[in-house]
Design a protein around this motif. Structure first.
Motif, PDB file in Angstrom:
ATOM      1  N   VAL A  73       0.836  -1.200   0.000  1.00 10.33           N
ATOM      2  CA  VAL A  73       0.000   0.000   0.000  1.00 10.33           C
ATOM      3  C   VAL A  73       0.875   1.255   0.000  1.00 10.33           C
ATOM      4  O   VAL A  73       0.603   2.208  -0.737  1.00 10.33           O
ATOM      5  N   VAL A  74       1.933   1.253   0.788  1.00  9.71           N
ATOM      6  CA  VAL A  74       2.829   2.412   0.842  1.00  9.71           C
ATOM      7  C   VAL A  74       3.458   2.650  -0.529  1.00  9.71           C
ATOM      8  O   VAL A  74       3.486   3.785  -1.023  1.00  9.71           O
ATOM      9  N   ARG A  75       3.957   1.589  -1.184  1.00  6.36           N
ATOM     10  CA  ARG A  75       4.557   1.739  -2.512  1.00  6.36           C
ATOM     11  C   ARG A  75       3.542   2.281  -3.508  1.00  6.36           C
ATOM     12  O   ARG A  75       3.843   3.168  -4.305  1.00  6.36           O
ATOM     13  N   TYR A  76       2.329   1.753  -3.465  1.00  2.05           N
ATOM     14  CA  TYR A  76       1.285   2.197  -4.389  1.00  2.05           C
ATOM     15  C   TYR A  76       0.977   3.676  -4.161  1.00  2.05           C
ATOM     16  O   TYR A  76       0.927   4.461  -5.111  1.00  2.05           O
ATOM     17  N   CYS A  77       0.781   4.067  -2.915  1.00  3.28           N
ATOM     18  CA  CYS A  77       0.443   5.464  -2.608  1.00  3.28           C
ATOM     19  C   CYS A  77       1.595   6.394  -2.957  1.00  3.28           C
ATOM     20  O   CYS A  77       1.376   7.489  -3.487  1.00  3.28           O
ATOM     21  N   ARG A  78       2.811   5.990  -2.679  1.00  2.00           N
ATOM     22  CA  ARG A  78       3.958   6.825  -3.040  1.00  2.00           C
ATOM     23  C   ARG A  78       4.075   6.961  -4.552  1.00  2.00           C
ATOM     24  O   ARG A  78       4.417   8.030  -5.058  1.00  2.00           O
ATOM     25  N   ALA A  79       3.793   5.889  -5.273  1.00  2.00           N
ATOM     26  CA  ALA A  79       3.861   5.947  -6.736  1.00  2.00           C
ATOM     27  C   ALA A  79       2.805   6.891  -7.296  1.00  2.00           C
ATOM     28  O   ALA A  79       3.057   7.624  -8.241  1.00  2.00           O
ATOM     29  N   ARG A  80       1.628   6.886  -6.706  1.00  2.00           N
ATOM     30  CA  ARG A  80       0.533   7.719  -7.215  1.00  2.00           C
ATOM     31  C   ARG A  80       0.544   9.138  -6.651  1.00  2.00           C
ATOM     32  O   ARG A  80       0.071  10.058  -7.297  1.00  2.00           O
ATOM     33  N   LEU A  81       1.100   9.347  -5.447  1.00  2.00           N
ATOM     34  CA  LEU A  81       0.993  10.646  -4.773  1.00  2.00           C
ATOM     35  C   LEU A  81       2.327  11.271  -4.408  1.00  2.00           C
ATOM     36  O   LEU A  81       2.346  12.278  -3.707  1.00  2.00           O
ATOM     37  N   GLY A  82       3.426  10.719  -4.845  1.00  2.00           N
ATOM     38  CA  GLY A  82       4.738  11.210  -4.427  1.00  2.00           C
ATOM     39  C   GLY A  82       4.988  12.666  -4.750  1.00  2.00           C
ATOM     40  O   GLY A  82       5.790  13.324  -4.118  1.00  2.00           O
ATOM     41  N   TRP A  83       4.286  13.224  -5.732  1.00  2.00           N
ATOM     42  CA  TRP A  83       4.505  14.617  -6.123  1.00  2.00           C
ATOM     43  C   TRP A  83       3.897  15.615  -5.166  1.00  2.00           C
ATOM     44  O   TRP A  83       4.263  16.783  -5.160  1.00  2.00           O
ATOM     45  N   ILE A  84       2.964  15.206  -4.358  1.00  2.00           N
ATOM     46  CA  ILE A  84       2.313  16.150  -3.444  1.00  2.00           C
ATOM     47  C   ILE A  84       3.337  16.640  -2.436  1.00  2.00           C
ATOM     48  O   ILE A  84       4.180  15.895  -1.953  1.00  2.00           O
ATOM     49  N   ASN A  85       3.281  17.895  -2.095  1.00  2.00           N
ATOM     50  CA  ASN A  85       4.240  18.564  -1.202  1.00  2.00           C
ATOM     51  C   ASN A  85       5.645  18.531  -1.782  1.00  2.00           C
ATOM     52  O   ASN A  85       6.614  18.298  -1.072  1.00  2.00           O
ATOM     53  N   GLY A  86       5.761  18.758  -3.092  1.00  2.00           N
ATOM     54  CA  GLY A  86       7.071  18.848  -3.726  1.00  2.00           C
ATOM     55  C   GLY A  86       7.831  17.547  -3.726  1.00  2.00           C
ATOM     56  O   GLY A  86       9.042  17.535  -3.760  1.00  2.00           O
ATOM     57  N   GLY A  87       7.171  16.431  -3.721  1.00  2.00           N
ATOM     58  CA  GLY A  87       7.840  15.144  -3.775  1.00  2.00           C
ATOM     59  C   GLY A  87       8.028  14.493  -2.420  1.00  2.00           C
ATOM     60  O   GLY A  87       8.517  13.384  -2.330  1.00  2.00           O
ATOM     61  N   ALA A  88       7.652  15.180  -1.344  1.00  2.00           N
ATOM     62  CA  ALA A  88       7.766  14.576  -0.013  1.00  2.00           C
ATOM     63  C   ALA A  88       6.738  13.458   0.105  1.00  2.00           C
ATOM     64  O   ALA A  88       5.642  13.562  -0.423  1.00  2.00           O
ATOM     65  N   TYR A  89       7.095  12.397   0.768  1.00  2.00           N
ATOM     66  CA  TYR A  89       6.203  11.241   0.871  1.00  2.00           C
ATOM     67  C   TYR A  89       5.257  11.324   2.054  1.00  2.00           C
ATOM     68  O   TYR A  89       4.516  10.410   2.323  1.00  2.00           O
ATOM     69  N   THR A  90       5.274  12.439   2.774  1.00  2.00           N
ATOM     70  CA  THR A  90       4.443  12.554   3.968  1.00  2.00           C
ATOM     71  C   THR A  90       2.986  12.287   3.648  1.00  2.00           C
ATOM     72  O   THR A  90       2.330  11.476   4.292  1.00  2.00           O
ATOM     73  N   SER A  91       2.453  12.964   2.631  1.00  2.00           N
ATOM     74  CA  SER A  91       1.046  12.791   2.283  1.00  2.00           C
ATOM     75  C   SER A  91       0.768  11.368   1.820  1.00  2.00           C
ATOM     76  O   SER A  91      -0.250  10.786   2.172  1.00  2.00           O
ATOM     77  N   ALA A  92       1.653  10.809   1.006  1.00  2.00           N
ATOM     78  CA  ALA A  92       1.456   9.450   0.506  1.00  2.00           C
ATOM     79  C   ALA A  92       1.447   8.442   1.656  1.00  2.00           C
ATOM     80  O   ALA A  92       0.624   7.528   1.670  1.00  2.00           O
ATOM     81  N   ASP A  93       2.321   8.632   2.623  1.00  2.00           N
ATOM     82  CA  ASP A  93       2.354   7.723   3.767  1.00  2.00           C
ATOM     83  C   ASP A  93       1.101   7.876   4.632  1.00  2.00           C
ATOM     84  O   ASP A  93       0.586   6.900   5.176  1.00  2.00           O
ATOM     85  N   ASP A  94       0.607   9.105   4.741  1.00  2.00           N
ATOM     86  CA  ASP A  94      -0.636   9.330   5.479  1.00  2.00           C
ATOM     87  C   ASP A  94      -1.801   8.625   4.790  1.00  2.00           C
ATOM     88  O   ASP A  94      -2.648   8.005   5.442  1.00  2.00           O
ATOM     89  N   VAL A  95      -1.842   8.725   3.473  1.00  2.00           N
ATOM     90  CA  VAL A  95      -2.910   8.066   2.714  1.00  2.00           C
ATOM     91  C   VAL A  95      -2.782   6.549   2.850  1.00  2.00           C
ATOM     92  O   VAL A  95      -3.786   5.852   3.003  1.00  2.00           O
ATOM     93  N   ALA A  96      -1.561   6.047   2.815  1.00  2.00           N
ATOM     94  CA  ALA A  96      -1.348   4.603   2.983  1.00  2.00           C
ATOM     95  C   ALA A  96      -1.888   4.149   4.335  1.00  2.00           C
ATOM     96  O   ALA A  96      -2.509   3.081   4.438  1.00  2.00           O
ATOM     97  N   GLN A  97      -1.670   4.964   5.361  1.00  2.00           N
ATOM     98  CA  GLN A  97      -2.203   4.637   6.695  1.00  2.00           C
ATOM     99  C   GLN A  97      -3.731   4.604   6.665  1.00  2.00           C
ATOM    100  O   GLN A  97      -4.353   3.694   7.222  1.00  2.00           O
ATOM    101  N   GLU A  98      -4.340   5.574   5.982  1.00  2.00           N
ATOM    102  CA  GLU A  98      -5.801   5.594   5.856  1.00  2.00           C
ATOM    103  C   GLU A  98      -6.307   4.366   5.106  1.00  2.00           C
ATOM    104  O   GLU A  98      -7.356   3.815   5.449  1.00  2.00           O
ATOM    105  N   VAL A  99      -5.572   3.956   4.086  1.00  2.00           N
ATOM    106  CA  VAL A  99      -5.956   2.763   3.318  1.00  2.00           C
ATOM    107  C   VAL A  99      -5.939   1.541   4.233  1.00  2.00           C
ATOM    108  O   VAL A  99      -6.881   0.740   4.226  1.00  2.00           O
ATOM    109  N   CYS A 100      -4.885   1.398   5.020  1.00  3.36           N
ATOM    110  CA  CYS A 100      -4.786   0.248   5.927  1.00  3.36           C
ATOM    111  C   CYS A 100      -5.944   0.243   6.931  1.00  3.36           C
ATOM    112  O   CYS A 100      -6.527  -0.810   7.201  1.00  3.36           O
ATOM    113  N   ILE A 101      -6.291   1.407   7.446  1.00  6.95           N
ATOM    114  CA  ILE A 101      -7.417   1.495   8.384  1.00  6.95           C
ATOM    115  C   ILE A 101      -8.713   1.110   7.674  1.00  6.95           C
ATOM    116  O   ILE A 101      -9.527   0.354   8.217  1.00  6.95           O
TER     117      ILE A 101
END
Length: 194
Positions: free
Chosen positions: A34-62
């Motif tokens: 899930v983390v890899r998928y979210c980073r691949a799809r959302l890595g550009w948010i916040n200038g390439g920082a993975y913070t948002s992608a990792d947050d979304v991955a956490q939401e997906v797991c929940i």
């Protein structure tokens, strides 16, 4: 379905039935996917920082844990169930980003940022937006094939099981998607030269 996919599906069935150990093992195994998928799809948010992608991955797991009691084995890998949830969460983020373009900060920094500066971040963000724009011009299935094959690093067999395609059809879709991206990118470059 591969042996690993079948094992994951069996874990999901046991977890859906209330087996706490199976639930923990299942979450442990799907989280990196899930983390890899979210980073691949959302890595550009916040200038390439993975913070948002990792947050979304956490939401997906929940969300997967919340939806788990409703999971039924329909002959498709459990990963398809997970990626379906992840795709919806990613779409939600894209809609949210389109609505809110602010970037608030708690405090103004006391010292200069030495991480490349605003120009570098702007160029990286613009490049990522352009790539995302190119990907969005592909049909959904071709886009998902490229993300899962190239960004996430899955095999044609794994992607085929998730998307309900044969491995050969996945390879053909990938080939066609890359060809279409080349054509779209060449058209964009031609327009920019005019």
């Amino acid at each position: 379905m591969t042996a690993e996919e079948a094992e994951l599906t069996q874990l999901a069935i046991r977890a859906a039935a209330g087996d706490r150990g199976a639930t923990e093992e299942l979450l442990f195994r799907i989280r990196p996917l899930v983390v890899r998928y979210c980073r691949a799809r959302l890595g550009w948010i916040n200038g390439g920082a993975y913070t948002s992608a990792d947050d979304v991955a956490q939401e997906v797991c929940i969300s997967v844990l919340q939806a788990l009691p409703r999971f039924r084995d329909m002959g498709r890998p459990f990963e398809a169930f997970v990626y379906g949830i992840a795709a919806r969460k990613v779409s939600d983020v894209y809609r949210g980003v389109a609505r809110d373009l602010t970037d608030p900060v708690d405090k103004v920094p006391d010292h200069a940022d030495t991480n490349g500066g605003p120009e570098t971040e702007a160029i990286m963000a613009d490049t990522a937006r352009q790539l995302t724009s190119l990907l969005e011009q592909l049909p959904r299935q071709q886009r998902e094939v490229l993300v899962l094959r190239i960004a996430v690093g899955m095999s044609a067999e794994e992607v085929g099981a998730i998307l309900g395609m044969s491995p050969g059809a996945v390879r053909v879709a990938q080939h066609r998607a890359l060809g279409r991206l080349r054509a779209i990118a060449a058209g964009v470059l031609d327009e920019a030269r005019l």
